[in-house]
Design a protein around this motif. Structure first.
Motif, PDB file in Angstrom:
ATOM      1  N   VAL A  73       0.788  -1.331   0.011  1.00 55.02           N
ATOM      2  CA  VAL A  73       0.002   0.263   0.016  1.00 55.02           C
ATOM      3  C   VAL A  73       1.061   1.138  -0.057  1.00 55.02           C
ATOM      4  O   VAL A  73       1.862   1.193   0.450  1.00 55.02           O
ATOM      5  CB  VAL A  73      -0.968   0.089   1.238  1.00 55.02           C
ATOM      6  CG1 VAL A  73      -1.790  -1.163   1.168  1.00 55.02           C
ATOM      7  CG2 VAL A  73      -0.326   0.240   2.343  1.00 55.02           C
ATOM      8  N   ASN A  74       0.237   2.372  -0.590  1.00 58.52           N
ATOM      9  CA  ASN A  74       1.159   3.865  -0.487  1.00 58.52           C
ATOM     10  C   ASN A  74       1.340   4.177   1.024  1.00 58.52           C
ATOM     11  O   ASN A  74       0.102   4.029   1.678  1.00 58.52           O
ATOM     12  CB  ASN A  74       0.358   4.774  -1.150  1.00 58.52           C
ATOM     13  CG  ASN A  74       1.084   5.731  -1.495  1.00 58.52           C
ATOM     14  OD1 ASN A  74       2.428   5.886  -1.489  1.00 58.52           O
ATOM     15  ND2 ASN A  74       0.378   7.108  -1.876  1.00 58.52           N
ATOM     16  N   LEU A  92      15.776  11.679  10.367  1.00 54.74           N
ATOM     17  CA  LEU A  92      16.799  11.304   9.238  1.00 54.74           C
ATOM     18  C   LEU A  92      16.362  11.286   7.987  1.00 54.74           C
ATOM     19  O   LEU A  92      16.979  11.631   7.074  1.00 54.74           O
ATOM     20  CB  LEU A  92      17.518  10.092   9.669  1.00 54.74           C
ATOM     21  CG  LEU A  92      18.100   9.699  11.080  1.00 54.74           C
ATOM     22  CD1 LEU A  92      18.733   8.310  11.249  1.00 54.74           C
ATOM     23  CD2 LEU A  92      19.207  10.823  11.242  1.00 54.74           C
ATOM     24  N   ALA A  93      14.936  10.870   7.988  1.00 52.77           N
ATOM     25  CA  ALA A  93      14.674  10.819   6.470  1.00 52.77           C
ATOM     26  C   ALA A  93      12.910  10.506   6.375  1.00 52.77           C
ATOM     27  O   ALA A  93      12.392  10.637   7.420  1.00 52.77           O
ATOM     28  CB  ALA A  93      15.001   9.617   5.663  1.00 52.77           C
ATOM     29  N   GLN A  94      12.420  11.094   5.204  1.00 53.82           N
ATOM     30  CA  GLN A  94      10.781  10.919   5.107  1.00 53.82           C
ATOM     31  C   GLN A  94      10.717  10.816   3.440  1.00 53.82           C
ATOM     32  O   GLN A  94      11.267  11.553   2.722  1.00 53.82           O
ATOM     33  CB  GLN A  94      10.364  12.199   5.659  1.00 53.82           C
ATOM     34  CG  GLN A  94       8.814  12.228   5.762  1.00 53.82           C
ATOM     35  CD  GLN A  94       8.137  13.607   6.270  1.00 53.82           C
ATOM     36  OE1 GLN A  94       8.775  14.383   6.679  1.00 53.82           O
ATOM     37  NE2 GLN A  94       6.968  13.893   5.691  1.00 53.82           N
ATOM     38  N   SER A  95       9.826   9.943   3.386  1.00 54.78           N
ATOM     39  CA  SER A  95       9.458   9.476   2.059  1.00 54.78           C
ATOM     40  C   SER A  95       8.117   9.069   1.914  1.00 54.78           C
ATOM     41  O   SER A  95       7.313   8.694   2.846  1.00 54.78           O
ATOM     42  CB  SER A  95      10.364   8.376   1.443  1.00 54.78           C
ATOM     43  OG  SER A  95      11.762   8.727   1.534  1.00 54.78           O
ATOM     44  N   GLN A  96       7.629   9.074   0.687  1.00 52.88           N
ATOM     45  CA  GLN A  96       6.197   8.490   0.497  1.00 52.88           C
ATOM     46  C   GLN A  96       6.279   7.691  -0.776  1.00 52.88           C
ATOM     47  O   GLN A  96       6.927   7.922  -1.734  1.00 52.88           O
ATOM     48  CB  GLN A  96       5.176   9.720   0.248  1.00 52.88           C
ATOM     49  CG  GLN A  96       3.821   9.019   0.150  1.00 52.88           C
ATOM     50  CD  GLN A  96       2.777  10.163   0.417  1.00 52.88           C
ATOM     51  OE1 GLN A  96       3.102  11.320   0.459  1.00 52.88           O
ATOM     52  NE2 GLN A  96       1.386   9.744   0.092  1.00 52.88           N
ATOM     53  N   GLY A  97       5.461   6.572  -0.840  1.00 52.82           N
ATOM     54  CA  GLY A  97       5.486   5.576  -1.996  1.00 52.82           C
ATOM     55  C   GLY A  97       5.214   4.147  -1.498  1.00 52.82           C
ATOM     56  O   GLY A  97       4.716   3.871  -0.352  1.00 52.82           O
TER      57      GLY A  97
END
Length: 166
Positions: A73-74, A92-97
């Motif tokens: 799932v996204n 440290l990081a952040q993303s979506q996908g």
């Protein structure tokens, strides 16, 4: 008399040293993280974060930690340098996908990965791998479909007729 006192003391010292010694991390490590109903929490900073799943991973301070995540799932991914006993820490990081293959460099022994499903009511199991080396991509490249030549029967040529114009 001295041996009776020194022998247990030496055994105690060895026991203490063995208990305090840390075992090296054996990479790669793969986790199956269930993503379910999210709960809103402010434990990860000033914003209220929808948390669908959390996974802590061991790290070596100052060394890159490579991770690969494949999700059905996204989702939004938040990566924190866990520096205390509670949740969160410096982000440290952040993303979506649905697919992530990158790295972070933590300052502590633990990195916390927080998963937040983009759409309420969705779930599944995220495959999550961490390593001390780059991880080859798990996303297969689509192979081109084979082209097969099919002989077509020759169509008969249409009859041609010429008529004078009037």
């Amino acid at each position: 008399m001295k041996t009776k006192f020194i022998t247990p003391l030496a055994a105690l010292a060895l026991c203490f040293l063995a208990g305090c010694a840390t075992t090296p991390v054996q990479y790669p490590i793969t986790y199956q993280v269930p993503i379910g109903n999210s709960t809103v929490t402010s434990a990860y900073g000033p914003q209220n974060l929808n948390v669908s799943g959390v996974q802590d991973a061991p790290a070596i301070p100052g060394e890159p930690l490579y991770y690969q995540i494949v999700s059905p799932v996204n989702l939004s991914l938040y990566v924190f340098d866990k520096t205390g006993p509670g949740p969160g820490g410096p982000r440290l990081a952040q993303s979506q996908g649905t697919f992530f293959n990158t790295s972070v460099t933590p300052s502590g022994n633990t990195v916390e990965f927080v998963f937040s499903a983009a759409q309420q009511g969705t779930g599944g199991t995220v495959q999550f791998t961490v390593s001390d080396r780059p991880i080859p991509s798990a996303m297969p490249m689509a192979a081109p479909a084979p082209v097969t030549a099919v002989p077509m029967p020759a169509a008969p040529a249409p009859a041609v007729s010429v008529t004078p114009s009037q």
